[in-house]
Enzyme design. Structure first.
Site, PDB file in Angstrom:
ATOM      1  N   ALA A 169       3.420  11.095  17.838  1.00 44.54           N
ATOM      2  CA  ALA A 169       3.823  12.052  16.795  1.00 44.54           C
ATOM      3  C   ALA A 169       2.602  12.479  15.979  1.00 44.54           C
ATOM      4  O   ALA A 169       2.403  13.674  15.706  1.00 44.54           O
ATOM      5  CB  ALA A 169       4.890  11.428  15.894  1.00 44.54           C
ATOM      6  N   PHE A 218       2.931  23.211  10.248  1.00 49.85           N
ATOM      7  CA  PHE A 218       1.658  22.684  10.762  1.00 49.85           C
ATOM      8  C   PHE A 218       0.862  23.736  11.523  1.00 49.85           C
ATOM      9  O   PHE A 218       0.127  23.432  12.457  1.00 49.85           O
ATOM     10  CB  PHE A 218       1.895  21.435  11.635  1.00 49.85           C
ATOM     11  CG  PHE A 218       1.794  20.172  10.821  1.00 49.85           C
ATOM     12  CD1 PHE A 218       2.789  19.832   9.938  1.00 49.85           C
ATOM     13  CD2 PHE A 218       0.674  19.355  10.906  1.00 49.85           C
ATOM     14  CE1 PHE A 218       2.688  18.700   9.151  1.00 49.85           C
ATOM     15  CE2 PHE A 218       0.564  18.217  10.134  1.00 49.85           C
ATOM     16  CZ  PHE A 218       1.575  17.889   9.257  1.00 49.85           C
ATOM     17  N   ARG A 253      -8.955   8.838   1.867  1.00 50.13           N
ATOM     18  CA  ARG A 253      -9.403   8.279   3.148  1.00 50.13           C
ATOM     19  C   ARG A 253      -9.561   9.402   4.173  1.00 50.13           C
ATOM     20  O   ARG A 253      -8.658  10.205   4.372  1.00 50.13           O
ATOM     21  CB  ARG A 253      -8.396   7.222   3.624  1.00 50.13           C
ATOM     22  CG  ARG A 253      -8.389   5.991   2.732  1.00 50.13           C
ATOM     23  CD  ARG A 253      -7.374   4.965   3.167  1.00 50.13           C
ATOM     24  NE  ARG A 253      -6.017   5.369   2.884  1.00 50.13           N
ATOM     25  CZ  ARG A 253      -4.945   4.607   3.131  1.00 50.13           C
ATOM     26  NH1 ARG A 253      -5.095   3.419   3.655  1.00 50.13           N
ATOM     27  NH2 ARG A 253      -3.733   5.045   2.850  1.00 50.13           N
ATOM     28  N   GLY A 278       3.997   0.218   2.297  1.00 48.70           N
ATOM     29  CA  GLY A 278       4.820  -0.894   1.832  1.00 48.70           C
ATOM     30  C   GLY A 278       5.454  -0.647   0.483  1.00 48.70           C
ATOM     31  O   GLY A 278       6.648  -0.938   0.286  1.00 48.70           O
ATOM     32  N   CYS A 331      -4.486   8.303   8.720  1.00 48.86           N
ATOM     33  CA  CYS A 331      -3.744   8.089   9.960  1.00 48.86           C
ATOM     34  C   CYS A 331      -4.184   8.939  11.150  1.00 48.86           C
ATOM     35  O   CYS A 331      -4.382   8.411  12.236  1.00 48.86           O
ATOM     36  CB  CYS A 331      -2.263   8.324   9.701  1.00 48.86           C
ATOM     37  SG  CYS A 331      -1.597   7.109   8.559  1.00 48.86           S
ATOM     38  N   GLY A 357       0.813  -1.218   0.000  1.00 49.68           N
ATOM     39  CA  GLY A 357       0.000   0.000   0.000  1.00 49.68           C
ATOM     40  C   GLY A 357       0.838   1.256   0.000  1.00 49.68           C
ATOM     41  O   GLY A 357       1.970   1.280  -0.511  1.00 49.68           O
ATOM     42  N   LEU A 392       0.929  16.277  15.789  1.00 49.82           N
ATOM     43  CA  LEU A 392       0.755  17.007  14.527  1.00 49.82           C
ATOM     44  C   LEU A 392      -0.704  17.420  14.342  1.00 49.82           C
ATOM     45  O   LEU A 392      -1.007  18.573  13.986  1.00 49.82           O
ATOM     46  CB  LEU A 392       1.214  16.141  13.349  1.00 49.82           C
ATOM     47  CG  LEU A 392       2.728  15.903  13.268  1.00 49.82           C
ATOM     48  CD1 LEU A 392       3.050  14.807  12.254  1.00 49.82           C
ATOM     49  CD2 LEU A 392       3.454  17.203  12.896  1.00 49.82           C
TER      50      LEU A 392
HETATM   51  N1  LIG Z   1      -0.646   5.954   4.571  1.00 51.66           N
HETATM   52  C1  LIG Z   1       0.213   6.625   5.314  1.00 51.66           C
HETATM   53  O1  LIG Z   1       0.516   7.781   5.069  1.00 51.66           O
HETATM   54  C2  LIG Z   1       0.861   5.960   6.499  1.00 51.66           C
HETATM   55  C3  LIG Z   1       1.971   6.581   7.083  1.00 51.66           C
HETATM   56  C4  LIG Z   1       2.570   5.957   8.163  1.00 51.66           C
HETATM   57  C5  LIG Z   1       2.063   4.775   8.669  1.00 51.66           C
HETATM   58  N2  LIG Z   1       0.965   4.215   8.088  1.00 51.66           N
HETATM   59  C6  LIG Z   1       0.479   2.945   8.634  1.00 51.66           C
HETATM   60  O2  LIG Z   1       0.981   1.900   7.800  1.00 51.66           O
HETATM   61  C7  LIG Z   1       0.016   0.841   7.690  1.00 51.66           C
HETATM   62  C8  LIG Z   1      -0.333   0.615   6.236  1.00 51.66           C
HETATM   63  O3  LIG Z   1      -0.925   1.791   5.739  1.00 51.66           O
HETATM   64  P1  LIG Z   1      -1.199   1.975   4.181  1.00 51.66           P
HETATM   65  O4  LIG Z   1      -1.692   3.365   4.011  1.00 51.66           O
HETATM   66  O5  LIG Z   1      -0.031   1.501   3.390  1.00 51.66           O
HETATM   67  O6  LIG Z   1      -2.405   0.930   3.999  1.00 51.66           O
HETATM   68  P2  LIG Z   1      -3.006   0.388   2.633  1.00 51.66           P
HETATM   69  O7  LIG Z   1      -4.410   0.027   2.928  1.00 51.66           O
HETATM   70  O8  LIG Z   1      -2.707   1.324   1.513  1.00 51.66           O
HETATM   71  O9  LIG Z   1      -2.157  -0.953   2.332  1.00 51.66           O
HETATM   72  C9  LIG Z   1      -2.225  -2.075   3.124  1.00 51.66           C
HETATM   73  C10 LIG Z   1      -2.100  -3.304   2.210  1.00 51.66           C
HETATM   74  O10 LIG Z   1      -2.020  -4.460   3.021  1.00 51.66           O
HETATM   75  C11 LIG Z   1      -2.662  -5.523   2.331  1.00 51.66           C
HETATM   76  N3  LIG Z   1      -3.008  -6.571   3.288  1.00 51.66           N
HETATM   77  C12 LIG Z   1      -3.853  -6.496   4.347  1.00 51.66           C
HETATM   78  N4  LIG Z   1      -3.862  -7.647   5.015  1.00 51.66           N
HETATM   79  C13 LIG Z   1      -3.012  -8.482   4.359  1.00 51.66           C
HETATM   80  C14 LIG Z   1      -2.599  -9.825   4.564  1.00 51.66           C
HETATM   81  N5  LIG Z   1      -3.047 -10.524   5.620  1.00 51.66           N
HETATM   82  N6  LIG Z   1      -1.732 -10.368   3.706  1.00 51.66           N
HETATM   83  C15 LIG Z   1      -1.256  -9.668   2.659  1.00 51.66           C
HETATM   84  N7  LIG Z   1      -1.602  -8.386   2.417  1.00 51.66           N
HETATM   85  C16 LIG Z   1      -2.479  -7.813   3.252  1.00 51.66           C
HETATM   86  C17 LIG Z   1      -3.882  -4.851   1.715  1.00 51.66           C
HETATM   87  O11 LIG Z   1      -4.373  -5.623   0.633  1.00 51.66           O
HETATM   88  C18 LIG Z   1      -3.295  -3.502   1.284  1.00 51.66           C
HETATM   89  O12 LIG Z   1      -2.854  -3.522  -0.065  1.00 51.66           O
HETATM   90  C19 LIG Z   1      -1.142   1.261   8.585  1.00 51.66           C
HETATM   91  O13 LIG Z   1      -0.958   0.734   9.856  1.00 51.66           O
HETATM   92  C20 LIG Z   1      -1.014   2.771   8.637  1.00 51.66           C
HETATM   93  O14 LIG Z   1      -1.575   3.311   9.811  1.00 51.66           O
HETATM   94  C21 LIG Z   1       0.371   4.757   7.012  1.00 51.66           C
END
Ligand SMILES: NC(=O)c1ccc[n+]([C@@H]2O[C@H](COP(=O)([O-])OP(=O)(O)OC[C@H]3O[C@@H](n4cnc5c(N)ncnc54)[C@H](O)[C@@H]3O)[C@@H](O)[C@H]2O)c1
Length: 468
Positions: A224, A266, A348, A18, A277, A15, A228
């Protein structure tokens, strides 16, 4: 595991975290193979496609294209990638679970637990499991418990917390030059901490890589984000005072931000914060405080969320006071921007959704344009009521959206909106033409000179007797 022996990293979750994180790591660590896996086959196919990637981030295309097929791979074969990995990053989503009776909300950790079970089932050699997802305190111990219980005998596991602080819209830049990299671990995981630190050491200066206990690292991420968001709510609360007394929030923010103890970032008043988030992480912090019996702490942070909702509601109330009866009669409102902030196509928790919902409830028709959010994603974020559907047009450019509209409502500060030909916009709109700027992104006096009635967050306006 020693630092030098990290050869393969698997990231579960392709996502917003990742994908960019693995891509930048692959760019900076050519000797390590990175495989990003996900249960969503469509998302993996998009990461592998020659066309658009599944998420938009400035600079991401270039990084992915340069590393994909060299040391960066996207796959749905989760078991194979986990089995081969020295380090498994968990970057799956951790949404809010069902709300209980009290304040806040527990985090749904089912995806994290499922990943831990997968690692336990398939790992045959020492594996470092790293929380990159944002999780409540204690999740590392939960993962460690699953690995101990379900893992093969003799396979050693270490669990680390390495929260991700990237900001959507600037993810690649943030990952290339992080303010800090936090690596939390339980006692005895020092080797694992050193191994993960060695990966970051390829490009992050040593003094920015900080090790600490597991709970501290987990809490640091929630804290954090809460701090913010609190700054945004704080300055937004002052913007309401500005509108009432005739002060200008831009001046007040500047004056406060010039204090080196406060700093200027900010402190930008707006229609409210959004994104996946801030809301979720504060809800998690509030829930944590409640569950620890710290009710006054829970109420304190809950107020940050309350202020955010009231800022959005107040913004719509100003629109309604100015063009209210025309809204009732089905006037068209052009909504410029739907993403929760510029630089991303993410919607979101975008404040645009409640603003549009309230305008539709008032009777308005909407013409919505966002340069990076696909039409279907906008429709999915709007209320499902069928009688709203025929009152929403999704447009392919800003001029199409404003044609015939009584008001322009700017909800995402995309730079292209500031440089529109506003004289042309004025000519296309029904008169008198209003502009409601939810981000102070436009030059309101210049718009007034063109004949608009421009209304900005955090500044009093005299265009309408009922409108402060
Ligand atoms: N988006 C941001 O800006 C951000 C910044 C910092 C931290 N985070 C944190 O990072 C985490 C991920 O956020 P994101 O925005 O990337 O989420 P996202 O929804 O974009 O991506 C998550 C991915 O995980 C996959 N997934 C879920 N369960 C799974 C499983 N059991 N096996 C394989 N794949 C699986 C989903 O299909 C999805 O593609 C969250 O905890 C979020 O709070 C997000």
């Amino acid at each position: 595991m020693t630092a030098a022996s990290v050869r393969r990293v698997c990231c579960i979750g392709a996502g917003y975290v990742g994908g960019p994180t693995s891509a930048v790591m692959a760019l900076k660590c050519p000797g390590i193979q990175f495989t990003v896996v996900d249960s969503d086959a469509g998302r993996i196919a998009a990461w592998n496609s020659a066309a658009a990637l599944p998420i938009y981030e400035p600079g991401l295309d270039e990084v992915v294209r340069s590393q994909r097929g060299r040391n960066l791979w996207f796959s749905t074969d989760i078991d194979a990638a986990v089995a081969a990995a020295d380090i498994v990053l968990l970057a799956v989503n951790t949404p809010l679970g069902p709300r209980g009776a009290g304040l806040g909300g527990a985090t749904d950790l089912s995806a994290i637990e499922q990943c831990a079970r997968t690692v336990a089932r398939v790992a045959r050699r020492p594996t470092i499991v790293v929380e990159k997802s944002t999780v409540p305190c204690g999740t590392g111990e939960l993962i460690a418990g699953i690995l101990r219980r379900d893992g093969r005998p003799g396979v050693g596991f270490s669990v680390l917390s390495n929260p991700e602080f990237l900001s959507e819209g600037t993810a690649v830049r943030d990952l290339l030059r992080p303010d800090r990299v936090i690596i939390g671990g339980l006692d005895g995981s020092e080797d694992a901490q050193r191994a993960l630190a060695s990966v970051y050491a390829h490009w992050v200066p040593q003094e920015r890589i900080v090790t600490m206990g597991l709970w501290s690292a987990e809490l640091a991420k929630l804290a954090a984000n809460a701090l913010l968001a609190q700054r945004v709510s704080s300055i937004n609360s002052i913007s309401a005072v500005c509108e009432a007394v005739g002060a200008d929030i831009a001046d007040v923010s500047r004056a406060c931000g010039m204090d080196s103890r406060i700093g200027g970032r900010f402190l930008h008043a707006s229609v409210g914060f959004g994104g996946s988030c801030f809301h979720k992480d504060i809800m998690g912090l509030v829930w944590l405080a409640e569950s620890l019996g710290l009710h006054d702490v829970a109420e304190y942070w809950d107020q940050v969320l309350q202020m955010n909702s009231s800022q959005t509601a107040r913004f719509v109330a100003r629109i309604a006071r100015a063009v209210g009866c025309d809204l009732d009669a089905g006037a068209e409102v052009a909504v410029l921007g739907f993403a929760y902030k510029a630089g991303t196509g993410d919607t979101r928790n975008t404040p645009a959704a409640p603003v549009c919902e309230r305008l539709l409830a008032q009777g308005a028709r909407l013409a919505i344009y966002d340069p990076k959010v696909p039409a279907r994603q906008i429709r999915d974020a709007l209320p499902a009521e069928s009688h709203y559907h025929h009152r929403v047009r999704i447009c392919s450019d800003a001029y199409e959206a404003v044609a015939g509209a009584r008001a322009v409502v700017l909800l995402t500060p995309w730079p292209e909106f500031a440089t529109l030909d506003w004289a042309r916009v004025h000519g296309l709109m029904a008169q008198p033409a209003y502009v409601f700027d939810g981000h102070r992104a436009l030059d309101a006096p210049a718009l007034d000179r063109l004949g608009f009635r421009a209304v900005s967050v955090g500044v009093r306006t005299t265009h309408h007797p009922k409108l402060k």
